[in-house]
Design an enzyme around this catalytic site. Structure first.
Site, short mmCIF file in Angstrom:
data_model
loop_
_atom_site.label_atom_id
_atom_site.label_comp_id
_atom_site.label_asym_id
_atom_site.label_seq_id
_atom_site.Cartn_x
_atom_site.Cartn_y
_atom_site.Cartn_z
N PHE A 176 -37.17 -22.42 47.22
CA PHE A 176 -38.47 -23.29 47.15
C PHE A 176 -38.37 -24.45 46.54
O PHE A 176 -39.24 -25.44 46.79
CB PHE A 176 -39.77 -22.44 47.03
CG PHE A 176 -39.91 -21.12 47.71
CD1 PHE A 176 -40.04 -21.11 49.05
CD2 PHE A 176 -40.01 -19.93 47.20
CE1 PHE A 176 -40.22 -20.16 49.93
CE2 PHE A 176 -40.18 -18.73 48.06
CZ PHE A 176 -40.38 -19.10 49.38
N LYS A 217 -44.07 -25.07 39.85
CA LYS A 217 -43.13 -24.75 41.10
C LYS A 217 -43.22 -25.91 41.76
O LYS A 217 -44.42 -26.20 42.50
CB LYS A 217 -43.14 -23.37 41.55
CG LYS A 217 -42.22 -23.09 42.59
CD LYS A 217 -42.50 -21.61 43.30
CE LYS A 217 -42.00 -20.95 42.46
NZ LYS A 217 -40.50 -20.60 42.38
N ASP A 268 -40.06 -11.41 49.51
CA ASP A 268 -39.22 -12.07 48.54
C ASP A 268 -38.83 -11.59 47.37
O ASP A 268 -38.80 -12.03 46.43
CB ASP A 268 -39.16 -13.64 48.46
CG ASP A 268 -37.72 -14.34 48.08
OD1 ASP A 268 -36.70 -13.79 48.21
OD2 ASP A 268 -38.06 -15.48 47.50
#
Length: 435
Positions: free
Chosen positions: A138, A156, A255
């Site tokens: 990502f 993030k 995930d």
């Protein structure tokens, strides 16, 4: 002290400022002439805010190019240190917004909020490479210190793709995800959408991620002890049980892997990225595979359909990694896939204690080792119907071994048939000589 970044924050209404010498508009005759004369100038030329911004931009640019600035930035650093590149960045920002109105007004809960880009930019020192904690599919994760109160967070960065439309569509849903509170989840503090980037702000975990501790690069570092390993497995199981069975709206992670298992100051497992997984479910218009090879179940690889059983498979792989100290996929090993190696041990009735991480030097509880290996095998069954639920997993980890003893074992032929896709991919990669 080393000065690396200088950030000036202007008021949000700076473009409405008027120069000090500006004459207020009145209704007296003749004022229309003055107004008309202003229109002859280029747009914004007479606006005090734009004049200030233009002057600041020009002054700072010239300042960055001076020898004095370079000396100041390098003051106190060693000569071997790379010279910091000077740059001047101007961006328009929005105010941080508290989102209590979206999710209720419980004063005992730290509500998520929309962060301003400025505070994330300042906190991460301009998203400096020195603050990078890690990176994944990502995007990069940065360490940041909030300028308002000194709180340390992890930011993030990933592509939002839809800019403002993203906020309107998913802000309420992300707020609901951020409202989730469990001792084994990494709390989502909030987010920021700036241009085409989505910035998710999480609590900072001092011991970083499980993969960094488990697969340590420096072999002189002390390996993860057995008691802590068992504690991490139990914490991860509880987090998945919460997402799968204890919420009104079920959340499938999609995930689960060692790099998404964060460790707090007491080495408690904290599952991260559950907010991103839910967002991806909406973003992906068709069934698409989202995950890492080696952690994905056979049926998920073929269909792309996310299920709780697929999450359980990924959990099983992590359990086997924790027990063995080996990676899910490692082309340097004789047996590339860890799952295949463990299942071969089970099917051929080889001593399962041989799977224990050699870094433990035999310091483990034999009964607990057998329990975890058996659980890992059951969770990574190629038949999703044979995998235990997260409720059952938690019960097994609490010592109810009878539940796992009754699990049906699949034949070697069935296992190979259902994993044909993964086995074929491994052969093709090996043929290319990729490590």
């Amino acid at each position: 002290m080393q000065l690396t970044h200088l950030c000036l924050i202007m008021p949000s209404d700076y473009d409405k400022l008027e120069p000090l010498h500006a004459t207020p508009q009145t209704n007296i005759k003749g004022s229309q002439k003055k107004v008309k004369s202003r229109k002859q100038h280029p747009q914004g030329a007479c606006c005090g805010g734009h004049v200030v911004a233009t002057l600041l931009h020009g002054s700072l640019t010239r300042l960055c190019e001076t020898k004095w600035w370079n000396n100041l930035c390098q003051h106190g650093t060693r000569r071997k240190t790379k010279q910091i590149k000077s740059s001047c960045v101007v961006f328009h920002d929005m105010e941080g917004v508290q989102l209590s109105s979206m999710i209720g007004k419980d004063s005992n809960i730290n509500h998520p909020r929309i962060f301003s880009y400025a505070e994330l930019y300042i906190g991460s020192r301009g998203f400096s490479e020195e603050e990078v904690l890690g990176s994944g599919g990502f995007g990069k994760v940065y360490k940041a210190v909030m300028p308002s109160d000194g709180t340390v967070v992890a930011v993030k960065c990933c592509l939002a793709g839809k800019g403002g439309q993203f906020e309107k569509t998913f802000a309420a849903e992300l707020a609901a995800v951020a409202h989730l509170r469990h001792k084994n989840l990494v709390p989502l503090r909030g987010w920021c959408v700036f241009e085409d980037q989505l910035y998710l702000v999480y609590d900072y975990m001092p011991n970083l991620s499980l993969d960094r501790v488990l697969f340590r690069k420096n072999m002189k570092e002390e390996p993860l002890g057995w008691v802590r390993r068992g504690k991490i497995v139990k914490g991860l199981a509880c987090a998945l049980h919460y997402l799968h069975e204890q919420l009104e709206t079920q959340i499938i992670h999609r995930d689960v892997k060692t790099s998404n298992v964060m460790l707090d100051s007491h080495y408690n497992a904290r599952l991260g990225d559950f907010g991103l997984a839910r967002w991806l479910e909406h973003e992906l218009e068709s069934k698409s595979v989202c995950g890492i090879f080696g952690y994905m179940s056979p049926e998920y690889v073929e269909s792309g359909e996310a299920t709780t059983a697929a999450d359980v498979y990924s959990f099983g792989v992590v359990v086997l990694e924790i027990v063995s100290g080996l990676k899910a996929v490692d082309f340097r090993q004789p047996e590339v896939l860890l799952v295949k190696k463990v299942h071969e041990f089970e099917m051929r009735k080889r001593p399962l204690e041989e799977l224990a991480d050699i870094g433990l030097n035999g310091e483990y509880n034999y009964k607990e080792l057998m329990r975890l290996v058996s659980l890992g095998v059951a969770c990574t069954s190629s038949d999703p119907k044979l995998r235990p639920s997260t409720r059952k997993i938690v019960s097994i980890l609490d010592g109810n071994d009878k539940l796992i003893m009754g699990e049906n074992m699949e034949s070697r032929e069935d296992w190979r048939e259902r994993n044909a896709c993964s086995l074929s991919l491994v052969k093709r990669i090996q043929a290319l000589g990729i490590q």
